[in-house]
Write a protein that holds these residues in place. Sequence first.
Motif, PDB file in Angstrom:
ATOM      1  N   UNK A  72      98.112  33.438 129.152  1.00 42.30           N
ATOM      2  CA  UNK A  72      98.418  32.426 130.153  1.00 42.30           C
ATOM      3  C   UNK A  72      99.766  31.759 129.985  1.00 42.30           C
ATOM      4  N   UNK A  73     100.541  32.132 128.951  1.00 38.99           N
ATOM      5  CA  UNK A  73     101.863  31.534 128.757  1.00 38.99           C
ATOM      6  C   UNK A  73     102.739  31.813 129.977  1.00 38.99           C
ATOM      7  N   UNK A  74     103.577  30.834 130.324  1.00 37.73           N
ATOM      8  CA  UNK A  74     104.391  30.942 131.532  1.00 37.73           C
ATOM      9  C   UNK A  74     105.874  30.961 131.172  1.00 37.73           C
ATOM     10  N   UNK A  75     106.692  31.283 132.169  1.00 35.19           N
ATOM     11  CA  UNK A  75     108.137  31.348 131.999  1.00 35.19           C
ATOM     12  C   UNK A  75     108.800  30.243 132.814  1.00 35.19           C
ATOM     13  N   UNK A  76     109.986  29.881 132.399  1.00 35.15           N
ATOM     14  CA  UNK A  76     110.805  28.916 133.129  1.00 35.15           C
ATOM     15  C   UNK A  76     112.237  29.429 133.072  1.00 35.15           C
ATOM     16  N   UNK A  77     113.199  28.636 133.499  1.00 32.10           N
ATOM     17  CA  UNK A  77     114.595  29.063 133.472  1.00 32.10           C
ATOM     18  C   UNK A  77     115.006  29.418 132.044  1.00 32.10           C
ATOM     19  N   UNK A  78     115.834  30.449 131.866  1.00 27.93           N
ATOM     20  CA  UNK A  78     116.270  30.839 130.513  1.00 27.93           C
ATOM     21  C   UNK A  78     117.032  29.709 129.827  1.00 27.93           C
ATOM     22  N   UNK A  79     116.848  29.616 128.507  1.00 29.34           N
ATOM     23  CA  UNK A  79     117.547  28.590 127.742  1.00 29.34           C
ATOM     24  C   UNK A  79     119.036  28.910 127.637  1.00 29.34           C
ATOM     25  N   UNK A  80     119.869  27.923 127.926  1.00 34.86           N
ATOM     26  CA  UNK A  80     121.304  28.008 127.697  1.00 34.86           C
ATOM     27  C   UNK A  80     121.848  26.587 127.701  1.00 34.86           C
ATOM     28  N   UNK A  81     122.570  26.231 126.668  1.00 26.95           N
ATOM     29  CA  UNK A  81     123.051  24.861 126.549  1.00 26.95           C
ATOM     30  C   UNK A  81     124.401  24.843 125.854  1.00 26.95           C
ATOM     31  N   UNK A  82     125.052  23.686 125.919  1.00 23.83           N
ATOM     32  CA  UNK A  82     126.365  23.526 125.313  1.00 23.83           C
ATOM     33  C   UNK A  82     126.239  22.951 123.902  1.00 23.83           C
ATOM     34  N   UNK A  83     127.000  23.524 122.986  1.00 26.58           N
ATOM     35  CA  UNK A  83     127.153  22.948 121.650  1.00 26.58           C
ATOM     36  C   UNK A  83     128.348  22.005 121.700  1.00 26.58           C
ATOM     37  N   UNK A  84     128.064  20.723 121.737  1.00 24.80           N
ATOM     38  CA  UNK A  84     129.114  19.714 121.849  1.00 24.80           C
ATOM     39  C   UNK A  84     129.538  19.295 120.442  1.00 24.80           C
ATOM     40  N   UNK A  85     130.802  19.468 120.077  1.00 26.76           N
ATOM     41  CA  UNK A  85     131.233  19.114 118.716  1.00 26.76           C
ATOM     42  C   UNK A  85     130.982  17.645 118.407  1.00 26.76           C
ATOM     43  N   UNK A  86     130.447  17.384 117.232  1.00 27.54           N
ATOM     44  CA  UNK A  86     130.206  16.016 116.798  1.00 27.54           C
ATOM     45  C   UNK A  86     131.513  15.393 116.316  1.00 27.54           C
ATOM     46  N   UNK A  87     131.844  14.181 116.749  1.00 33.04           N
ATOM     47  CA  UNK A  87     133.098  13.548 116.312  1.00 33.04           C
ATOM     48  C   UNK A  87     133.147  13.377 114.803  1.00 33.04           C
TER      49      UNK A  87
END
Length: 345
Positions: A72-87
């Motif tokens: 019964x597991x479902x799908x959603x939009x594929x994961x993709x995100x920004x790696x924002x540099x830490x100051x």
Amino acid sequence: MVLFLGFALVTLGWTLSPPVGRFRELTGATAPPLEVLRPEARGVLRPPEVWLVETKTSYEIYSNGLRIETHGAVHEAPRKYFLIPKPESPDDNPMSHLPWRTETAPAGIVYHTTESHIAPFRSTETQTLQRLAQGVLSYVRQARSYHYLIDRFGRVHRVVDEKSIAHHSGWSVWADARHIYLNLNDSFLGVAFEAQTTPQDGSESINPAQVRAGQMITEMLRSKYQIPAENCVTHAQVSVNPDNFLVGAHTDWAQRFPFAAFGLPDNYSIPLPSITLFGFQYDNLYWRMSEASLWKSLLWANEQLRQSAAQRGVRLPAYRAILNRRYLELLEVSRKQKTEEGNQR
């Protein structure tokens, strides 16, 4: 928190600013130096190696004894995100490092409670417990709320597949030694317990079966994705409200999360990045909903913010305003970059 949002914070028109004596009492220090407060100074706890042993149509078995119910597991939009540099310093703006690098592997885990209706955990309530568990599972699958749900019997259910996002954290902020993460639906996995953070009968939030399951799923996910220990946090630690710049729009797991039982350090003690990086504040309700470890986090975060403002020669309210604007700018730039990448595909 998904089913009941009764713990949403309201603006009280003022925020807590505990006296120095209270800071000393809770932290054991008058003014911890910045290097003590940074997560990278805490050390790294490596997870044990865990591997997939067996896969069937309705479940998976792992080497540490974890069994995941996958039917019964479902799908959603594929994961993709920004790696924002830490100051690296208060004057370093992450936007100076554009374009940011994108990533698809999960960076951390956010732990939740469903805050759903809970029946007494005893044998005479077995049918009711089963019915409630099925109802919660159906609800969170339909809403794509989490990646995993651990029911009252300690069964681990896959809700949304790990390669997809899940709608578990909303407006949220976290940071590790190198990167900042905004709106953790995209970057973190959501693991929820069928439980209430503060049960009305005064019992523990989760039972021993759920603790064992939580430990095993944490070991598996950390081993699989090399997730650092400091990126295993609770919803109450990451949730923010951009409208009033208060932390804790949701307060599930603001207290009593069993970090040690999951093989993790007490991450409640990490100064909240939403405060140190973006100047968020907290109100009296959030303070009352949390506990001593998280109080220390808030006090240390405020002290780090005060030191940063002093180094710049800026009054604290003005410095908070600068960081608040930086947060809003990062949100806008992140939205635009995501739109541009989507148009290019």
